[in-house]
Design a protein around this motif. Structure first.
Motif, short mmCIF file in Angstrom:
data_model
loop_
_atom_site.label_atom_id
_atom_site.label_comp_id
_atom_site.label_asym_id
_atom_site.label_seq_id
_atom_site.Cartn_x
_atom_site.Cartn_y
_atom_site.Cartn_z
N LEU A 1 5.05 -11.06 3.01
CA LEU A 1 5.06 -10.00 1.99
C LEU A 1 3.81 -9.16 2.21
O LEU A 1 2.69 -9.68 2.17
CB LEU A 1 5.05 -10.61 0.58
N GLU A 2 3.98 -7.88 2.48
CA GLU A 2 2.84 -7.02 2.82
C GLU A 2 2.76 -5.86 1.82
O GLU A 2 3.75 -5.20 1.55
CB GLU A 2 3.04 -6.49 4.25
N LYS A 3 1.56 -5.65 1.26
CA LYS A 3 1.39 -4.58 0.26
C LYS A 3 0.65 -3.37 0.85
O LYS A 3 0.59 -2.32 0.23
CB LYS A 3 0.58 -5.09 -0.95
N THR A 4 0.03 -3.54 2.03
CA THR A 4 -0.81 -2.46 2.56
C THR A 4 -0.25 -1.85 3.84
O THR A 4 0.42 -2.52 4.64
CB THR A 4 -2.24 -2.97 2.88
N ILE A 5 -0.54 -0.56 4.00
CA ILE A 5 -0.11 0.17 5.20
C ILE A 5 -0.79 -0.42 6.44
O ILE A 5 -0.14 -0.66 7.46
CB ILE A 5 -0.44 1.67 5.03
N ASP A 6 -2.08 -0.68 6.33
CA ASP A 6 -2.82 -1.23 7.48
C ASP A 6 -2.26 -2.58 7.91
O ASP A 6 -2.17 -2.87 9.11
CB ASP A 6 -4.31 -1.39 7.14
N LEU B 1 8.58 -8.05 4.27
CA LEU B 1 8.95 -7.14 3.17
C LEU B 1 7.71 -6.31 2.86
O LEU B 1 6.66 -6.87 2.52
CB LEU B 1 9.40 -7.96 1.96
N PHE B 2 7.83 -5.01 3.01
CA PHE B 2 6.72 -4.09 2.72
C PHE B 2 6.94 -3.53 1.32
O PHE B 2 7.94 -2.87 1.06
CB PHE B 2 6.71 -2.97 3.76
N ASN B 3 6.00 -3.83 0.41
CA ASN B 3 6.15 -3.42 -0.99
C ASN B 3 4.85 -2.76 -1.48
O ASN B 3 4.06 -3.37 -2.21
CB ASN B 3 6.51 -4.66 -1.84
N PRO B 4 4.62 -1.51 -1.08
CA PRO B 4 3.36 -0.85 -1.45
C PRO B 4 3.38 -0.35 -2.89
O PRO B 4 4.44 -0.07 -3.44
CB PRO B 4 3.32 0.36 -0.49
N VAL C 1 10.56 -2.11 0.11
CA VAL C 1 11.00 -1.95 -1.28
C VAL C 1 9.98 -1.04 -1.94
O VAL C 1 8.82 -1.44 -2.16
CB VAL C 1 11.08 -3.32 -2.00
N PHE C 2 10.39 0.18 -2.21
CA PHE C 2 9.47 1.16 -2.80
C PHE C 2 10.27 2.16 -3.62
O PHE C 2 11.12 2.88 -3.08
CB PHE C 2 8.70 1.89 -1.68
#
Ligand code: AMP
Length: 283
Positions: free
Chosen positions: A3-8, A90-93, A55-56
């Motif tokens: 689970l990733e919350k950051t662009i970097d 899962l990218f959830n910024p 998921v945004f």
């Protein structure tokens, strides 16, 4: 699954995968995932070494009067579905991570965005193109997966990729429906029991129109008339549009002599639902 919350964080992980020679598939979503989204993820898992799902709920594709605040969210369930389906990240910024407080650059398309949803939601595709462009730059996928459920969006994204020479392949995937025909949508959750029944009028109209065209009807206006009659017979339904356009330039047309998209948007109570069929070509 990560689970990733950051662009970097996304960029770093994708860079590692690419250094290992792995291909990356990408499925952008607004979450509250169902079997429609899942079909895209499955396809991406089949065709790529690694799969990223985003998921945004993108605020800039909603007009002030629309359902941004009410849009359903359930990250735990989304994570479960992604993991079970074989996604790797899962990218959830947060909104701030994507737009900060000084965002001023937008991707604005003419032509393909003018008809259908572009008419009733005039700022919608500007928001969609901008966020999808950003997500493509962050994830740098080899292939990205979009549903024919949002057929105009699929045409718009394909055009953006072509016009801006973006280096990836767009894969269109068929509409997944409930057993009774209603196209699966996160927004179906807004419907009361009575509205859920009334919402069947969309797929009923789509199937009737599709049948006419498959039986050889060439007069688009006749097809739209029958579909309109079916929808108008339902007291809870209010038509936003019932239209036929060329696939995939989205220009209004009246005769069926090439690939066409027949698309509808209908309010059931306060909920705006869309459905469509494409004839003469795969979506
Ligand atoms: P959304 O979360 O509504 O923005 O949708 C994310 C992606 O899933 C888009 O490419 C949609 O077209 C696709 N999608 C949503 N519902 C369905 C469905 N019922 N069948 C196929 N694809 C879908």
């Amino acid at each position: 699954m990560i689970l990733e919350k950051t662009i970097d964080g996304v960029k770093k992980q994708v860079k590692e995968w690419k250094a290992q020679g792995l291909s990356v598939g990408f499925v952008p979503t607004m979450g509250f995932l169902h079997e429609g989204h899942q079909s895209l993820i499955k396809r991406a898992v089949e065709e790529n070494d690694k799969v990223v799902v985003s998921v945004f709920v993108n605020p800039i594709q909603f007009a002030p009067s629309e359902d941004l605040e009410a849009y359903p969210r359930d990250l735990d369930a989304d994570m479960k579905l992604c993991e079970e389906t074989g996604a790797d990240m899962l990218f959830n910024p947060e909104v701030f991570e994507m737009y900060g407080d000084t965002f001023t650059t937008f991707v604005d398309m003419t032509g393909v965005t003018q008809e259908l949803c572009g008419k009733s939601r005039p700022t919608h595709f500007k928001g969609v193109c901008t966020v999808v462009n950003k997500l493509f730059n962050i994830v740098t996928p080899d292939k990205a997966y979009f549903g024919q459920k949002d057929a105009q969006q699929l045409a718009v994204i394909r055009r953006m990729v072509r016009d801006l020479n973006m280096n990836l392949k767009i894969v269109g995937c068929p509409i997944i429906r409930e057993q009774d025909g209603l196209a699966k949508s996160s927004r179906n959750t807004y419907l009361s029991a009575e509205e859920r029944k009334a919402a069947l009028v969309l797929s009923k109209a789509i199937f009737a129109g599709q049948q006419m065209v498959q039986n050889g009807e060439k007069d688009g206006d006749k097809v739209l008339r029958i579909m309109t009659d079916i929808i108008e017979a339902e007291p809870l339904a209010r038509i936003d549009y019932v239209e036929m356009v060329k696939w995939d330039t989205i220009e209004v047309c009246h005769e069926i002599n090439g690939p066409i998209l027949v698309a509808i948007a209908v309010y059931i109570g306060k909920t705006r639902l869309i459905d469509n069929f494409i004839y003469g070509m795969e979506g």
